[in-house]
Design an enzyme around this catalytic site. Structure first.
Site, PDB file in Angstrom:
ATOM      1  N   HIS A  57      58.313  60.136 -32.010  1.00 52.64           N
ATOM      2  CA  HIS A  57      57.263  60.808 -31.245  1.00 52.64           C
ATOM      3  C   HIS A  57      55.939  60.061 -31.314  1.00 52.64           C
ATOM      4  O   HIS A  57      55.261  59.848 -30.291  1.00 52.64           O
ATOM      5  CB  HIS A  57      57.092  62.239 -31.768  1.00 52.64           C
ATOM      6  CG  HIS A  57      56.013  62.999 -31.082  1.00 52.64           C
ATOM      7  ND1 HIS A  57      54.726  63.059 -31.563  1.00 52.64           N
ATOM      8  CD2 HIS A  57      56.020  63.711 -29.929  1.00 52.64           C
ATOM      9  CE1 HIS A  57      53.995  63.791 -30.742  1.00 52.64           C
ATOM     10  NE2 HIS A  57      54.755  64.206 -29.746  1.00 52.64           N
ATOM     11  N   SER A 106      59.037  22.049 -31.457  1.00 52.45           N
ATOM     12  CA  SER A 106      59.538  22.213 -32.830  1.00 52.45           C
ATOM     13  C   SER A 106      60.674  23.224 -32.939  1.00 52.45           C
ATOM     14  O   SER A 106      61.536  23.083 -33.816  1.00 52.45           O
ATOM     15  CB  SER A 106      58.394  22.597 -33.774  1.00 52.45           C
ATOM     16  OG  SER A 106      57.739  23.773 -33.326  1.00 52.45           O
ATOM     17  N   ARG A 143      54.641  21.590 -17.911  1.00 47.81           N
ATOM     18  CA  ARG A 143      56.070  21.382 -18.185  1.00 47.81           C
ATOM     19  C   ARG A 143      56.861  21.942 -17.014  1.00 47.81           C
ATOM     20  O   ARG A 143      56.743  23.124 -16.686  1.00 47.81           O
ATOM     21  CB  ARG A 143      56.492  22.066 -19.485  1.00 47.81           C
ATOM     22  CG  ARG A 143      57.948  21.761 -19.874  1.00 47.81           C
ATOM     23  CD  ARG A 143      58.368  22.519 -21.112  1.00 47.81           C
ATOM     24  NE  ARG A 143      58.477  23.946 -20.852  1.00 47.81           N
ATOM     25  CZ  ARG A 143      58.655  24.868 -21.805  1.00 47.81           C
ATOM     26  NH1 ARG A 143      58.709  24.499 -23.070  1.00 47.81           N
ATOM     27  NH2 ARG A 143      58.746  26.143 -21.488  1.00 47.81           N
ATOM     28  N   CYS A 180      53.696  21.298 -29.434  1.00 46.08           N
ATOM     29  CA  CYS A 180      53.297  22.526 -28.742  1.00 46.08           C
ATOM     30  C   CYS A 180      54.062  23.744 -29.260  1.00 46.08           C
ATOM     31  O   CYS A 180      54.049  24.799 -28.638  1.00 46.08           O
ATOM     32  CB  CYS A 180      53.485  22.389 -27.231  1.00 46.08           C
ATOM     33  SG  CYS A 180      55.146  21.891 -26.729  1.00 46.08           S
TER      34      CYS A 180
END
Length: 771
Positions: free
Chosen positions: A402, A667, A545, A718
């Site tokens: 809730h 990465s 990109r 990045c």
């Protein structure tokens, strides 16, 4: 008899369009039943029955009189009015003809056997797509006989006038007279396991299925009395991406005479996975099919009896349009506060305020405007007080309790399931609540108001950051945020993800757009999004990109099923450059290149190109030729980046250097493929396998930087690693990385880490020189 005049209708006869006569729950259960979903048998007392009851007992004039004198700002006044109205209902009788029809339907449902039923309220505004009245009316479980059924039906009708329902309608502008109540009478599932499911994450908006549940009847989880286990299902793979187990010490079970009673759970079963994977995936698949049927994200209650899954409620998720890019505080110690509690982030946003601990039995008037409401769990009658609070923190509860649902409806930051908030915090102390991360800080965090927007939009002169030799750029997706983020004192955009342009500017599979003869429209829309970012940052560079959807992601786009194959492992499948050089996608990629050329021709020469998932020299040569065919030539004002995320990029760095100007380390993928570790595997993640700091991953990065520099090329990163792990960020600086690109909300803090690392390197060099 016309349906609009019928007192009772079998759920099999209902459809979603019948909300005006049977309410949201009744209509949705009818829609699910008629579509073949597993729903227990039921019948519904329509709003005609409600009107007949109210008219026969002359109730509405008395209700209006009781509501005239209320103080809408006082919970005590609302409760007093509610008690008076509900007492009027309790003293009233169901008309004889209606009572007889209820009896007949009940006996038919029971089939001559002892049968328990659930009696559920179904308001005509409760489950509408744009009106969430979660928990405003009541439900009664394990109703044992006809006399009790009559009683519970009247109690459902009277729950239309609980204090919280009165307050909610006042706040939302709904007329008390016009909102009517139907009642669902449904065969009771004596559930061994139960819970709630969202087909879209209601806190973040991500396209994951969230399933919460545990032992016993679902009322414990819906009411927030017990913190459930939480399972996140990757919708594209339909696999369990994450599990979060909670300690469940008791459960609700059917009592000897009906109702629900508490039963202790053996200690050995309290802190384990309670629902097996097979059932989790079955529930998720049912949810996915329901979402497809309704063509919108859905919220459902489910339960399991004797191994069979049932749905007992379904409604559209009503709060997704309220999700904003909420701020997330830095991990650990922050300026002005330290972490004091953690739980489940249930409603995003970060805010500071004064603690007000509420215990059952207290007057809700003690909770003032601007307080942080801290309680064991919220109950439906607490909604007026919740609306005054700047944040909510509970001991118990999950994503679907809730407190979570109402907080999202109100747009109030909320953290649930902290276990010990009421015993750890003190009345009157100042805390900061981060509903995005599920973190509670002691003290006031200075950047507390709209932190993400402030950090992104504050003028460069306001944000004081040190000068660094390492370029520090930002990652971004949404062109609408470009003007704000461009105010940061960053060196440009290190990663602009083009996927957002496809999903939000275009909304269709590019091949489907082209097949429809709208290739020019595709180019135009892509160029509009790219241009918006390029102009905001000009003359700083923007590295775009090109698209890197996987097959499963493209498949789910409008028109995508016709063009996308089914792959067992899309993460290492037909993606990135391999897609661009394929005949059946080449034209779509050419549209991307034409859009880039169009933007650059309009004067935005700061746009550079980054290719994702580069595997071979051969594909690089083909793509370079495609670029040149539209007039995009590498040179002083157009740099070509390769994402370095496949180990071959490391092993063949000497060869790849000939064809690019920069490498940008991804990465996440590089770690995944170096370690042979699925980045979505919660098991391997918890075991520590997926970690950018692994020596093997660091060796790969160091080798790439050294090789690139040998050839006069540059390297950036990045991924999120530098902002999450300061020591990893320091490692990158030590290796001589040229640029680090960050999410905007981590820019300032990570920029300082970079500056500190550079200073240590200089100091170390100076000491070595003078030794």
């Amino acid at each position: 008899m016309d349906d609009n005049n019928r007192r009772i209708i079998d759920v099999n006869e209902l459809r979603v369009t019948d909300v005006p006569i049977v309410g949201g729950k009744g209509a949705n259960l009818g829609e699910l039943t008629s579509s073949g979903f597993p729903v227990p048998n039921a019948f519904v007392l329509t709003t005609v029955s409600y009107d007949e009851f109210v008219k026969a007992n002359k109730l509405m004039d008395k209700v209006s009189k009781a509501l005239k004198g209320i103080d809408k700002t006082s919970d005590d006044s609302l409760v007093a009015a509610s008690d008076k109205i509900r007492a009027l209902f309790d003293k009233s009788k169901i008309p004889a003809a209606l009572a007889k029809e209820i009896s007949d339907r009940y006996n038919l449902l029971c089939g001559g056997k002892k049968t328990f039923v659930a009696v559920r309220s179904s308001a005509t505004a409760e489950d509408l797509p744009d009106a969430s009245f979660a928990g405003q009316q009541e439900t009664y479980l394990n109703v044992a006989d006809l006399n009790e059924l009559y009683q519970k039906i009247i109690m459902c009708w009277s729950s239309l006038f609980t204090a919280r329902a009165i307050s909610y309608r006042e706040a939302q502008g709904y007329s008390h007279e016009e909102v009517k109540l139907a009642v669902v009478v449904q065969k009771m599932v004596n559930s061994e396991f139960a819970g709630i499911m969202f087909t879209k994450n209601p806190n973040t908006g991500s396209d994951d299925i969230i399933i919460e549940g545990g032992y016993g009847l679902g009322e414990a989880f819906v009411g927030g009395e017990v913190t459930p286990d939480t399972y996140t299902i990757n919708k594209s793979k339909m696999s369990i991406a994450n599990r979060r187990f909670s300690v469940q010490k008791w459960k609700y079970v059917r009592g000897p005479k009906g109702g629900a009673v508490k039963e202790d759970i053996p200690e050995s079963l309290q802190n384990v996975q309670k629902i097996d994977d097979a059932h989790i995936q079955e529930i998720a698949e049912i949810g996915r099919q329901v979402e497809i049927h309704y063509d919108k994200p859905m919220d459902m209650e489910w339960c399991i009896e004797d191994g069979k899954v049932f749905l007992v409620q379904a409604r559209p998720i009503t709060t997704l349009n309220k999700i904003k890019e909420a701020p997330a505080a830095p991990a650990g110690e922050v300026e002005g506060g330290v972490v004091v509690l953690t739980g489940l982030g249930a409603s995003p946003g970060m805010v500071s305020g004064k603690v007000c601990i509420y215990e059952e039995g207290m007057s809700l008037d003690i909770i003032k405007e601007g307080d942080v409401l801290v309680t064991k769990m919220t109950m439906p009658d607490m909604v007026p007080a919740m609306s005054r609070s700047v944040a909510i923190v509970t001991d118990e509860g999950g994503m679907t309790c809730h407190a979570a649902i109402i907080s999202r409806e109100l747009g109030t930051p909320c953290v649930v399931g902290t276990v010990e908030a009421t015993s750890t915090l003190e009345n009157g102390e100042i805390i900061t609540v981060d509903g995005s991360t599920g973190t509670v800080y002691r003290g006031e965090i200075k950047m507390k108001k709209n932190e993400a927007e402030t950090a992104a939009a504050a003028p460069a002169a306001v944000i004081s950051v040190p000068v660094t030799g390492t370029k520090v750029m930002v990652n971004m997706s949404m062109p609408t945020k470009a003007e704000e983020i461009a105010q940061l004192p960053c060196d440009g955009v290190g990663l602009m993800r083009s996927e957002f342009l496809f999903t939000n500017y275009i909304g269709e599979h590019p091949c489907a757009v082209i097949a429809d003869g709208r290739a020019d429209e595709l180019v135009q829309k892509l160029s509009e999004g790219i241009g918006k970012v390029a102009r905001a940052f000009y003359p700083r560079p923007v590295t775009l990109r090109t698209s890197d959807f996987k097959t499963n992601e493209y498949h789910d786009m409008k028109g995508g099923a016709q063009y996308e194959p089914t792959e067992d492992n899309p993460m290492i499948g037909w993606r990135g450059c391999s897609r661009y050089v394929s005949e059946n996608y080449r034209e779509a990629f050419m549209c991307e290149l034409k859009a880039i050329k169009k933007v650059r021709d309009e004067g935005m020469k700061n746009v550079n190109i980054m290719l994702p998932f580069v595997r071979t020299i051969a594909e690089v040569k083909q793509i370079t030729a495609m670029m040149e065919s539209v007039g995009l030539y590498r040179g002083n004002d157009l740099k070509l980046y390769f994402m370095a995320e496949v180990p071959v990029n490391i092993f063949m760095a000497d060869e790849f250097c000939e064809y690019c100007d920069w490498f940008s380390i991804g990465s996440n993928d590089l770690t995944q493929l170096t370690m042979g570790c699925d980045r979505d595997s919660d098991i391997l993640g918890r075991m520590g396998y997926f970690d950018e700091r692994n020596p093997g991953v660091k060796a790969a990065i160091a080798h790439l930087i050294k090789t690139a520099h040998k050839h006069g090329k540059k390297v950036s990163i990045c991924g999120q690693g530098p902002s999450v792990y300061p020591e990893f960020c320091e490692f990158l600086v030590e290796q001589g990385i040229d640029c680090i690109s960050l999410n905007p909300d981590t820019f300032e803090s990570t920029k300082r880490v970079i500056a500190s690392a550079e200073q240590r390197i200089l100091l170390k060099a100076a000491r070595t020189h003078f030794e």
